[in-house]
Write an enzyme that holds these catalytic residues in place. Structure first.
Site, mmCIF file in Angstrom:
data_model
loop_
_atom_site.group_PDB
_atom_site.id
_atom_site.type_symbol
_atom_site.label_atom_id
_atom_site.label_comp_id
_atom_site.label_asym_id
_atom_site.label_seq_id
_atom_site.Cartn_x
_atom_site.Cartn_y
_atom_site.Cartn_z
ATOM 1 N N GLU A 369 0.813 -1.240 -0.096
ATOM 2 C CA GLU A 369 0.030 0.143 0.042
ATOM 3 C C GLU A 369 1.039 1.145 -0.120
ATOM 4 O OE1 GLU A 369 -4.082 -1.684 0.310
ATOM 5 O OE2 GLU A 369 -3.398 0.439 0.120
HETATM 6 C C1 FAD Z 1 2.435 -9.186 0.231
HETATM 7 C C2 FAD Z 1 2.135 -8.140 -1.025
HETATM 8 C C3 FAD Z 1 1.047 -7.812 -1.282
HETATM 9 C C4 FAD Z 1 0.702 -6.927 -2.252
HETATM 10 N N1 FAD Z 1 -0.430 -6.835 -2.752
HETATM 11 C C5 FAD Z 1 -0.722 -5.983 -3.761
HETATM 12 C C6 FAD Z 1 -1.924 -5.804 -4.628
HETATM 13 O O1 FAD Z 1 -3.250 -6.366 -4.140
HETATM 14 N N2 FAD Z 1 -2.192 -5.142 -5.535
HETATM 15 C C7 FAD Z 1 -1.069 -4.443 -6.065
HETATM 16 O O2 FAD Z 1 -1.317 -3.655 -7.091
HETATM 17 N N3 FAD Z 1 0.016 -4.303 -5.396
HETATM 18 C C8 FAD Z 1 0.221 -5.448 -4.357
HETATM 19 N N4 FAD Z 1 1.585 -5.251 -3.723
HETATM 20 C C9 FAD Z 1 2.763 -4.348 -4.090
HETATM 21 C C10 FAD Z 1 2.975 -3.316 -3.465
HETATM 22 O O3 FAD Z 1 2.223 -2.570 -3.191
HETATM 23 C C11 FAD Z 1 4.361 -2.599 -3.908
HETATM 24 O O4 FAD Z 1 5.306 -3.946 -4.101
HETATM 25 C C12 FAD Z 1 4.914 -1.357 -3.100
HETATM 26 O O5 FAD Z 1 4.184 -0.500 -3.348
HETATM 27 C C13 FAD Z 1 6.339 -1.349 -3.455
HETATM 28 O O6 FAD Z 1 6.208 -0.699 -4.994
HETATM 29 P P1 FAD Z 1 7.434 -1.269 -5.889
HETATM 30 O O7 FAD Z 1 7.189 -3.033 -5.892
HETATM 31 O O8 FAD Z 1 7.475 -0.946 -7.128
HETATM 32 O O9 FAD Z 1 8.833 -1.216 -5.173
HETATM 33 P P2 FAD Z 1 10.001 -0.175 -5.479
HETATM 34 O O10 FAD Z 1 9.204 1.210 -5.789
HETATM 35 O O11 FAD Z 1 10.883 -0.874 -6.515
HETATM 36 O O12 FAD Z 1 10.700 -0.137 -4.161
HETATM 37 C C14 FAD Z 1 11.731 -0.764 -3.786
HETATM 38 C C15 FAD Z 1 12.542 0.034 -2.612
HETATM 39 O O13 FAD Z 1 12.850 1.388 -3.105
HETATM 40 C C16 FAD Z 1 12.345 2.211 -2.443
HETATM 41 N N5 FAD Z 1 11.909 3.473 -3.122
HETATM 42 C C17 FAD Z 1 11.169 3.484 -4.374
HETATM 43 N N6 FAD Z 1 10.920 4.984 -4.694
HETATM 44 C C18 FAD Z 1 11.447 5.747 -3.794
HETATM 45 C C19 FAD Z 1 11.581 7.095 -3.472
HETATM 46 N N7 FAD Z 1 11.014 7.724 -4.438
HETATM 47 N N8 FAD Z 1 12.271 7.712 -2.426
HETATM 48 C C20 FAD Z 1 12.835 6.603 -1.281
HETATM 49 N N9 FAD Z 1 12.522 5.190 -1.814
HETATM 50 C C21 FAD Z 1 11.922 4.926 -2.779
HETATM 51 C C22 FAD Z 1 10.952 1.503 -1.700
HETATM 52 O O14 FAD Z 1 10.665 2.295 -0.500
HETATM 53 C C23 FAD Z 1 11.564 0.304 -1.485
HETATM 54 O O15 FAD Z 1 12.390 0.056 -0.214
HETATM 55 C C24 FAD Z 1 1.713 -6.057 -2.630
HETATM 56 C C25 FAD Z 1 3.108 -6.530 -2.335
HETATM 57 C C26 FAD Z 1 3.491 -7.587 -1.246
HETATM 58 C C27 FAD Z 1 4.666 -7.542 -0.892
#
Ligand code: FAD
Length: 387
Positions: A369
């Site tokens: 989220e």
């Molecule tokens: C168990 C689980 C259930 C989920 N369920 C859903 C679902 O039902 N529907 C759905 O759509 N998604 C879902 N997700 C996805 C989840 O919402 C995302 O994985 C999450 O929002 C992080 O996005 P990302 O994967 O692109 O990570 P990234 O953006 O690649 O993040 C990787 C790291 O970089 C950091 N980071 C990224 N951008 C910045 C910034 N600008 N400044 C500082 N730090 C930064 C992040 O904080 C993190 O530590 C789920 C994830 C999990 C693990």
């Protein structure tokens, strides 16, 4: 704002209509369900890593799947304060069940806010009766920046053709309908994103892989491939746009996750207190670390309640408060569950112990989220904007 949990009596499951109105009634219904049905098997669900399929029937019978669905569509007509109360209570015994509830409630509210009257009439009665909703925003390469989704919804005669890959979709295999964020216009940025209500069994929806996770073992997490999935015009929610409503749904969902964090943190603290009292006796010198944990949980709880209240009152501060509540409460929960385990000692790392499961379940709350790093960026940006 809301009755604190210690003032809400458990009076047994209520019908959908009975949980409307006072959030304390929704809390009582959730607590009764949690005590009676979830607590006895939560450790077993964790160990087996299987979604407990009767959960949806139980949620529906207690009025929880239709909690935020308007009464004229068979729901309870509740709002974010009701969601927060229920999420907190469920999380005290089973974080997975609480996350399933919150994801569904967040999707149901999104449908209610974005869909046309006809679409609401089509979707919402089933949602209240037990048809689970899931949301698919994240993609390999797109998560934190939701405006850059690449899954496409190209125009075809009478509808749209959806293509591309989503990942980390919670409960995609159990859901009846998945709300898919897809791009209808390559050049229009966030304005070119629409939300589609896609049946899980539609042709062209392939659940490719489910993830094995650290915790939240009572939820499933799927990679989905959309391959020539053709849906009619009516599957596109609302008359135009959708991205703004989707972001608002994420803000509400964050407050629900924050409530989950408060529930698991409080329960972990109580678990440690019970363990220490039994081990050392009530006459022993109290450990002052317990006081720090209790103060942190109380502060998180009132921030969460304040955010829910701000939403219901339509305060402009809601976006800021939802990010603060999500970040603060989930960080508190990580600290409290970890410290509770430390206080219990070696017994706390044994599989089947409440605090052991609580630590594993809580870690994910800091990530989905919107990660807590992103929440901090949002809060800081809002502060600078106001300045
Ligand atoms: C168990 C689980 C259930 C989920 N369920 C859903 C679902 O039902 N529907 C759905 O759509 N998604 C879902 N997700 C996805 C989840 O919402 C995302 O994985 C999450 O929002 C992080 O996005 P990302 O994967 O692109 O990570 P990234 O953006 O690649 O993040 C990787 C790291 O970089 C950091 N980071 C990224 N951008 C910045 C910034 N600008 N400044 C500082 N730090 C930064 C992040 O904080 C993190 O530590 C789920 C994830 C999990 C693990």
């Amino acid at each position: 704002v809301l009755d604190p949990p210690h003032r809400a009596a458990s009076t047994g499951p209520r019908s959908a209509s009975a949980v409307a109105g006072d959030p304390a009634a929704a809390r009582a219904a959730a607590r009764a369900l949690a005590d009676t049905h979830l607590a006895p098997r939560a450790a077993e669900v964790d160990e087996s890593e299987r979604f407990p399929h009767d959960l949806l029937e139980r949620f529906a019978a207690a009025g929880l799947l239709g909690l935020v669905v308007p009464e004229r569509f068979g729901g309870a007509g509740g709002d974010l304060r009701h969601v927060v109360a229920v999420a907190e209570e469920l999380a005290r015994v089973d974080v997975s069940a609480a996350v399933t509830f919150n994801a569904h409630a967040s999707c149901a509210a999104l449908v209610d806010h974005l869909a046309t009257e006809e679409q609401r009439r089509q979707l919402l009665p089933g949602v209240a009766a037990g048809a689970l909703l899931a949301i698919a925003i994240s993609e390999p390469g797109t998560g934190s920046d939701a405006a850059s989704v690449t899954v496409t919804a190209g125009r075809v005669r009478g509808g749209y053709r959806i293509d591309g890959v989503k990942h980390y979709c919670t409960n995609a295999d159990v859901a009846d309908t998945i709300l898919v964020f897809a791009r209808t216009d390559e050049a229009a940025g966030a304005a070119g994103i629409a939300i589609f209500a896609v049946g899980r069994r539609e042709r062209g929806v392939v659940l490719r892989r489910s993830e094995k996770k650290t915790g939240l073992h009572g939820t499933t997490t799927w990679e989905i491939e959309f391959s020539g999935c053709t849906v009619p015009d009516e599957a596109r929610l609302g008359d135009a746009g959708g991205f703004g409503a989707g972001m608002r749904a994420l803000q509400r969902g964050r407050v629900g996750i924050a409530a989950v964090a408060v529930g698991v943190a409080d329960a972990a603290l109580q678990s440690a207190v019970g363990y220490l009292a039994a081990q050392r006796g009530e006459e022993a010198e109290p450990d002052p670390r317990l006081a720090d944990l209790a103060m942190a949980v109380t502060a998180a709880r009132w921030l969460v309640y304040d955010a829910a209240d701000a939403y219901v009152r339509g305060y402009a501060s809601f976006g800021l408060l939802s990010a603060q509540a999500k970040c603060f409460a989930t960080d508190v929960a990580m600290r409290v569950t970890g410290d509770a385990l430390q206080l219990v000692g070696p017994a706390g790392i044994v599989r089947g112990t409440y605090v052991e499961r609580a630590v594993r379940d809580t870690k994910i709350l800091q990530i989905f989220e919107g990660t807590n790093e992103i929440m901090r960026v949002l809060v800081a940006r809002e502060l600078l904007g106001r300045w």
